[in-house]
Write a protein that holds these residues in place. Structure first.
Motif, PDB file in Angstrom:
ATOM      1  N   UNK A 164       0.776  -1.228   0.000  1.00  0.00           N
ATOM      2  CA  UNK A 164       0.000   0.000   0.000  1.00  0.00           C
ATOM      3  C   UNK A 164       0.806   1.276   0.000  1.00  0.00           C
ATOM      4  N   UNK A 165       2.138   1.182  -0.134  1.00  0.00           N
ATOM      5  CA  UNK A 165       2.952   2.398  -0.112  1.00  0.00           C
ATOM      6  C   UNK A 165       2.606   3.347  -1.254  1.00  0.00           C
ATOM      7  N   UNK A 166       2.100   2.790  -2.347  1.00  0.00           N
ATOM      8  CA  UNK A 166       1.756   3.656  -3.466  1.00  0.00           C
ATOM      9  C   UNK A 166       0.663   4.651  -3.083  1.00  0.00           C
ATOM     10  N   UNK A 167      -0.159   4.306  -2.058  1.00  0.00           N
ATOM     11  CA  UNK A 167      -1.204   5.220  -1.601  1.00  0.00           C
ATOM     12  C   UNK A 167      -0.623   6.310  -0.699  1.00  0.00           C
ATOM     13  N   UNK A 168       0.427   5.968   0.037  1.00  0.00           N
ATOM     14  CA  UNK A 168       1.063   6.922   0.941  1.00  0.00           C
ATOM     15  C   UNK A 168       2.064   7.790   0.200  1.00  0.00           C
ATOM     16  N   UNK A 169       2.800   7.184  -0.709  1.00  0.00           N
ATOM     17  CA  UNK A 169       3.861   7.879  -1.428  1.00  0.00           C
ATOM     18  C   UNK A 169       3.629   7.726  -2.930  1.00  0.00           C
ATOM     19  N   UNK A 170       3.101   8.762  -3.564  1.00  0.00           N
ATOM     20  CA  UNK A 170       2.822   8.652  -5.002  1.00  0.00           C
ATOM     21  C   UNK A 170       4.076   8.518  -5.848  1.00  0.00           C
ATOM     22  N   UNK A 171       5.250   8.764  -5.233  1.00  0.00           N
ATOM     23  CA  UNK A 171       6.503   8.658  -5.965  1.00  0.00           C
ATOM     24  C   UNK A 171       7.126   7.262  -5.859  1.00  0.00           C
ATOM     25  N   UNK A 172       6.473   6.368  -5.108  1.00  0.00           N
ATOM     26  CA  UNK A 172       7.002   5.015  -4.965  1.00  0.00           C
ATOM     27  C   UNK A 172       7.073   4.324  -6.322  1.00  0.00           C
ATOM     28  N   UNK A 173       8.179   3.604  -6.551  1.00  0.00           N
ATOM     29  CA  UNK A 173       8.369   2.932  -7.833  1.00  0.00           C
ATOM     30  C   UNK A 173       7.473   1.694  -7.928  1.00  0.00           C
ATOM     31  N   UNK A 174       6.921   1.415  -9.084  1.00  0.00           N
ATOM     32  CA  UNK A 174       6.187   0.153  -9.275  1.00  0.00           C
ATOM     33  C   UNK A 174       7.120  -1.030  -9.003  1.00  0.00           C
ATOM     34  N   UNK A 175       6.616  -2.010  -8.286  1.00  0.00           N
ATOM     35  CA  UNK A 175       7.445  -3.148  -7.889  1.00  0.00           C
ATOM     36  C   UNK A 175       8.009  -3.895  -9.098  1.00  0.00           C
ATOM     37  N   UNK A 176       7.195  -4.089 -10.112  1.00  0.00           N
ATOM     38  CA  UNK A 176       7.643  -4.870 -11.263  1.00  0.00           C
ATOM     39  C   UNK A 176       8.825  -4.195 -11.963  1.00  0.00           C
ATOM     40  N   UNK A 177       8.716  -2.903 -12.219  1.00  0.00           N
ATOM     41  CA  UNK A 177       9.804  -2.194 -12.878  1.00  0.00           C
ATOM     42  C   UNK A 177      11.050  -2.142 -12.031  1.00  0.00           C
ATOM     43  N   UNK A 178      10.870  -1.941 -10.721  1.00  0.00           N
ATOM     44  CA  UNK A 178      12.003  -1.935  -9.808  1.00  0.00           C
ATOM     45  C   UNK A 178      12.741  -3.271  -9.856  1.00  0.00           C
ATOM     46  N   UNK A 179      11.999  -4.377  -9.764  1.00  0.00           N
ATOM     47  CA  UNK A 179      12.620  -5.697  -9.742  1.00  0.00           C
ATOM     48  C   UNK A 179      13.334  -5.995 -11.056  1.00  0.00           C
ATOM     49  N   UNK A 180      12.752  -5.568 -12.160  1.00  0.00           N
ATOM     50  CA  UNK A 180      13.406  -5.780 -13.455  1.00  0.00           C
ATOM     51  C   UNK A 180      14.751  -5.066 -13.496  1.00  0.00           C
ATOM     52  N   UNK A 181      14.779  -3.826 -13.025  1.00  0.00           N
ATOM     53  CA  UNK A 181      16.028  -3.066 -13.024  1.00  0.00           C
ATOM     54  C   UNK A 181      17.049  -3.699 -12.083  1.00  0.00           C
ATOM     55  N   UNK A 182      16.595  -4.166 -10.927  1.00  0.00           N
ATOM     56  CA  UNK A 182      17.503  -4.816  -9.973  1.00  0.00           C
ATOM     57  C   UNK A 182      18.147  -6.051 -10.593  1.00  0.00           C
ATOM     58  N   UNK A 183      17.353  -6.898 -11.216  1.00  0.00           N
ATOM     59  CA  UNK A 183      17.895  -8.134 -11.781  1.00  0.00           C
ATOM     60  C   UNK A 183      18.861  -7.844 -12.926  1.00  0.00           C
ATOM     61  N   UNK A 184      18.583  -6.812 -13.705  1.00  0.00           N
ATOM     62  CA  UNK A 184      19.519  -6.428 -14.771  1.00  0.00           C
ATOM     63  C   UNK A 184      20.855  -5.984 -14.182  1.00  0.00           C
ATOM     64  N   UNK A 185      20.818  -5.225 -13.105  1.00  0.00           N
ATOM     65  CA  UNK A 185      22.055  -4.772 -12.467  1.00  0.00           C
ATOM     66  C   UNK A 185      22.806  -5.942 -11.825  1.00  0.00           C
ATOM     67  N   UNK A 186      22.061  -6.856 -11.195  1.00  0.00           N
ATOM     68  CA  UNK A 186      22.706  -8.020 -10.588  1.00  0.00           C
ATOM     69  C   UNK A 186      23.389  -8.890 -11.637  1.00  0.00           C
ATOM     70  N   UNK A 187      22.819  -8.941 -12.825  1.00  0.00           N
ATOM     71  CA  UNK A 187      23.363  -9.790 -13.890  1.00  0.00           C
ATOM     72  C   UNK A 187      24.588  -9.193 -14.567  1.00  0.00           C
ATOM     73  N   UNK A 188      24.907  -7.945 -14.243  1.00  0.00           N
ATOM     74  CA  UNK A 188      26.054  -7.289 -14.880  1.00  0.00           C
ATOM     75  C   UNK A 188      27.348  -7.972 -14.468  1.00  0.00           C
ATOM     76  N   UNK A 189      28.338  -7.895 -15.336  1.00  0.00           N
ATOM     77  CA  UNK A 189      29.677  -8.415 -15.047  1.00  0.00           C
ATOM     78  C   UNK A 189      30.696  -7.291 -15.204  1.00  0.00           C
ATOM     79  N   UNK A 190      31.411  -6.949 -14.153  1.00  0.00           N
ATOM     80  CA  UNK A 190      31.264  -7.492 -12.803  1.00  0.00           C
ATOM     81  C   UNK A 190      30.012  -6.928 -12.124  1.00  0.00           C
ATOM     82  N   UNK A 191      29.512  -7.662 -11.135  1.00  0.00           N
ATOM     83  CA  UNK A 191      28.344  -7.204 -10.394  1.00  0.00           C
ATOM     84  C   UNK A 191      28.715  -5.971  -9.587  1.00  0.00           C
ATOM     85  N   UNK A 192      27.919  -4.916  -9.655  1.00  0.00           N
ATOM     86  CA  UNK A 192      28.222  -3.721  -8.858  1.00  0.00           C
ATOM     87  C   UNK A 192      28.217  -4.026  -7.359  1.00  0.00           C
TER      88      UNK A 192
END
Length: 253
Positions: free
Chosen positions: A186-214
């Motif tokens: 429900x954070x999206x109701x409290x904070x309209x600037x909260x990132x959508x979970x799906x897009x956030x997770x996609x970006x996280x997994x792309x960064x984790x997959x980088x070589x070398x991992x940050x």
């Protein structure tokens, strides 16, 4: 980081970001177990095909028992994600806030240390593996209504840095995930600037997959928090965020 064929334990992964990361690791081809306290959530995850283990990170005996259970089931465990977290409002003018502060530190900081301590001998003994700690943009740009949450996550950041240095040469890496506000529970109701979970997770997994991992996983939405001091925006942003103190009972500003 190769996200396939890993064996991953996510402590604190029964909901929100942790649950989505569990799903993403599994979709990438990894074996995933999730640890947490909520029996209903654990049952749902087990029904979805995840390994589960009950663990209370504020209880050393529970952490030890969970470790033994996990390693018996998954002796090839190579990735431990530790993300226990409570976010509590505190009015520092009220001495009664201390109970919330103590709970926050014991869960977010000491709980993280308990989990890391429990699995360090295993990962070092393997000579390879990864700890993924989870902090917050609030560790770098405090949100004044949640002072101890900010302090606990800043401490986990510092602890992660020291852990990385101490494990250098063992084959065990330390990666820190730094989320901004993400639209979960429900954070999206409290904070309209909260990132959508799906897009956030996609970006996280792309960064984790980088070589070398940050060393730090920083999605675009958290960069303003992480680099506020460097960019000279820190004081203004803290002042803006201080307006939220009005949400505390009895506060108008």
């Amino acid at each position: 980081m190769d996200l396939s064929n890993r064996t991953v334990l996510i402590v604190g992964g029964t909901s929100g970001i942790g649950r989505e990361l569990a799903r993403r690791f599994a979709a990438a081809g990894s074996t995933v177990a999730v640890g947490g306290r909520d029996p209903r959530a654990l049952a749902e995850l087990a029904a979805a095909g995840f390994g589960t283990v009950r663990v209370d990170v504020t209880d050393s005996a529970s952490v030890t028992s969970a470790r033994d259970t996990v390693l018996a089931r998954y002796p090839e465990l190579d990735t431990v994600v530790t993300m226990p977290g409570v976010m509590l409002l505190e009015d520092l003018r009220d001495p009664g806030h201390f109970a919330a502060a103590a709970q926050t530190i014991d869960t977010n900081l000491v709980g993280t240390i308990r989990v890391i301590d429990a699995f360090t001998p295993h990962l070092v003994g393997r000579g390879a593996g990864t700890f993924l700690t989870v902090t917050s943009g609030i560790a770098f740009l405090p949100f004044p209504p949640m002072p101890t949450y900010a302090a606990s996550k800043a401490a986990v950041h510092a602890y992660s840095e020291a852990l990385r240095a101490q494990l250098d040469g063992t084959g065990v890496g330390v990666v820190e995930l730094v989320p901004p506000a993400v639209a979960t529970a429900g954070q999206e109701k409290v904070n309209p600037h909260a990132l959508p979970l799906d897009g956030f997770a996609t970006e996280v997994m792309e960064l984790l997959a980088a070589e070398p991992t940050p060393r730090e996983i920083l999605v675009k939405g958290v960069l303003m928090h992480r680099w506020a001091e460097r960019d000279g925006t820190y004081a203004d942003l803290v002042a803006q965020r201080s307006r939220a103190l009005a949400m505390l009972p009895g506060r108008e500003s």
